[in-house]
Design a protein around this motif. Structure first.
Motif, PDB file in Angstrom:
ATOM      1  N   ASP A  16     -64.064 -50.307 -80.612  1.00  0.00           N
ATOM      2  CA  ASP A  16     -63.733 -50.184 -82.122  1.00  0.00           C
ATOM      3  C   ASP A  16     -62.818 -50.989 -82.672  1.00  0.00           C
ATOM      4  OD1 ASP A  16     -64.224 -48.478 -84.285  1.00  0.00           O
ATOM      5  OD2 ASP A  16     -62.274 -47.873 -84.131  1.00  0.00           O
TER       6      ASP A  16
ATOM      7  N   HIS B 151     -64.001 -50.488 -89.178  1.00  0.00           N
ATOM      8  CA  HIS B 151     -64.110 -49.287 -88.615  1.00  0.00           C
ATOM      9  C   HIS B 151     -65.107 -48.283 -88.865  1.00  0.00           C
ATOM     10  CE1 HIS B 151     -60.024 -50.185 -86.891  1.00  0.00           C
ATOM     11  NE2 HIS B 151     -59.758 -50.649 -88.058  1.00  0.00           N
TER      12      HIS B 151
ATOM     13  N   PRO C 290     -59.010 -45.851 -89.850  1.00  0.00           N
ATOM     14  CA  PRO C 290     -58.125 -45.425 -88.453  1.00  0.00           C
ATOM     15  C   PRO C 290     -56.853 -44.381 -88.914  1.00  0.00           C
ATOM     16  CG  PRO C 290     -57.960 -47.643 -88.924  1.00  0.00           C
ATOM     17  CD  PRO C 290     -58.821 -47.141 -90.154  1.00  0.00           C
TER      18      PRO C 290
END
Ligand SMILES: [Zn+2]
Ligand SMILES: [Zn+2]
Ligand SMILES: [Zn+2]
Lengths: 213, 220
Positions: free
Chosen positions: A29, A42, A46
């Motif tokens: 990721d 992402h 996040p």
């Protein structure tokens, strides 16, 4: 939700919020960059929920001093000195006959910040508990928050302008109060809370709830 | 490129873009977020608005926005002076916030647009194009010229009772700046920028064996 809704995440694709390109993740990721524009990618923003909660709770705490402490103090030679909170400033606008402006300031300074924080709270709680039916309403509500939040800066600008202009020796002087700093913080923090939230989580939560009950 | 799927930025739903009629926009079929507008390849209009906004921005900062006259004394406020006055009253953070939202953000916005549009108009692609677009996107919510103008209005009404208010040159150009920036931002289509940045890049065609695709519903 229709049964056949397929999201980019379901298909294992990353969508770039800068240029809109879809791409296949290259590795773990943290190592994905958009092949077209290089933006760090992402699946979802996040730490979205944690950041959003932190900013929101801090904003809610500061909302009290922002409303209770004076946002500015006026010293006038003839009338002595008095301090204004946000609410008393609105009342004096109203009493002076500027009803329209009084309403505008009331909406921008009291209603918008309060409704904004409560709406975001509703959305966050709904995402945690699992959104059932009203995804679309929550998504619309979130979009509204993004648009109206900035208008709460109104009172900060009013204080700034009055502090600058009303510096008249022996006649009158305006100084900013502690409430103004707290209010500025409320506006900035609730904007940050809105920005850190990822609206895609609303739909994820609904899809999850549908699968797992 | 036309057939590539796109994902809604607000709900992540995969959809297949369709051609748009004039004066319509494509919205997400699930959450109604704005997906895209018809591709308008004209860079002259955003560039003209941007350059006009730059000139207005300089004027707005060079001249007082408003003055106050009471019992022979006069004071006046410039944009920068407003931020400065707060700093002198020990409100450093608030002063920084006012400076940031009314001066710095619009200045960076305009610089980024000039940096993008001038070379693109001449047929060249600026080297740091992605960075400039990212910056524009990130700071957009923090530009608050229109809120400041409403704040001016409220302040002037509050002061009207005790003093004579003298509108300055800055006030008029500041009002015009509001419209110029709004028009520049509105006529600036990031999709045109990306199409010129890397026209060779294929879409996500290899992934197009998708199970689902809703045509993005065009809405008025
Ligand atoms: Zn990208
Ligand atoms: Zn990262
Ligand atoms: Zn959507």
């Amino acid at each position: 939700m229709r049964p056949h809704d397929l999201t980019a995440a379901d298909a294992g694709l990353l969508s770039c919020l800068t240029c809109g390109l879809l791409s296949q993740p290259a590795g773990d990721d943290e190592s994905n960059a958009c092949p077209r524009c290089g933006t760090h990618l992402h699946m979802r923003k996040p730490g979205s929920l944690l950041k959003s909660w932190t900013f929101l709770v801090t904003a809610m705490i500061l909302y009290l001093p922002a409303n209770l402490l004076p946002i500015m103090e006026t010293d006038q030679l003839l009338y002595g000195s008095h301090s204004d909170t946000i609410m008393s400033g609105i009342v004096s606008l109203w009493k002076a006959g500027s009803w329209l402006l009084a309403i505008i300031v009331f909406v921008a300074s009291i209603v918008v910040p309060l409704l904004k924080m409560l709406s975001l709270l509703t959305i966050l709680i709904a995402v945690h508990r699992g959104v059932s039916v009203h995804c679309y309403d929550l998504a619309k509500l979130y979009r509204l928050l993004e648009i109206v939040g900035r208008w709460s800066m109104l009172d900060i600008f009013v204080v700034a302008i009055l502090v600058t202009l009303v510096q008249l020796q022996f006649v009158a002087a305006v100084t900013p109060g502690k409430g103004a700093a707290a209010f500025g913080a409320v506006v900035v923090l609730s904007m940050l809370a809105t920005m850190s939230f990822d609206p895609r989580l609303i739909w994820d939560s609904a899809a999850h709830k549908k699968l797992h009950g | 490129m036309q057939s590539a799927l796109i994902a809604c930025p607000e709900c992540d739903l995969l959809q297949r873009p369709t051609a748009l009629a004039e004066h319509t926009v494509a919205r997400c079929s699930r959450c109604f977020a704005l997906l895209y507008q018809p591709l308008d390849d004209d860079l002259d209009r955003p560039l003209a608005f941007t350059l006009a906004a730059c000139i207005l921005f300089v004027i707005s900062n060079a001249f007082p926005i408003v003055g106050l006259e009471v019992q022979g004394q006069t004071t006046s406020a410039t944009l920068f002076g407003t931020a400065q006055a707060l700093a002198m009253q020990n409100m450093k953070l608030l002063s920084a916030l006012v400076f940031f939202t009314t001066i710095l953000v619009p200045a960076v916005q305009l610089s980024a647009m000039v940096y993008l549009l001038v070379p693109l108009r001449a047929g060249r692609v600026p080297r740091r194009l992605p960075l400039a677009v990212r910056v524009l996107q990130a700071i957009r919510p923090w530009g608050m010229i229109e809120v400041f103008i409403l704040g001016l209005l409220v302040s002037l009404v509050k002061l009207g009772a005790m003093a004579r208010v003298v509108p300055g040159i800055g006030l008029w150009s500041f009002g015009a700046l509001l419209f110029a920036i709004a028009a520049a931002v509105a006529s600036f289509d990031a999709r045109v920028i990306w199409s010129r940045y890397d026209p060779s890049l294929p879409g996500t065609d290899d992934q197009n064996r998708s199970r689902s695709s809703h045509a993005a519903a065009p809405a008025p």
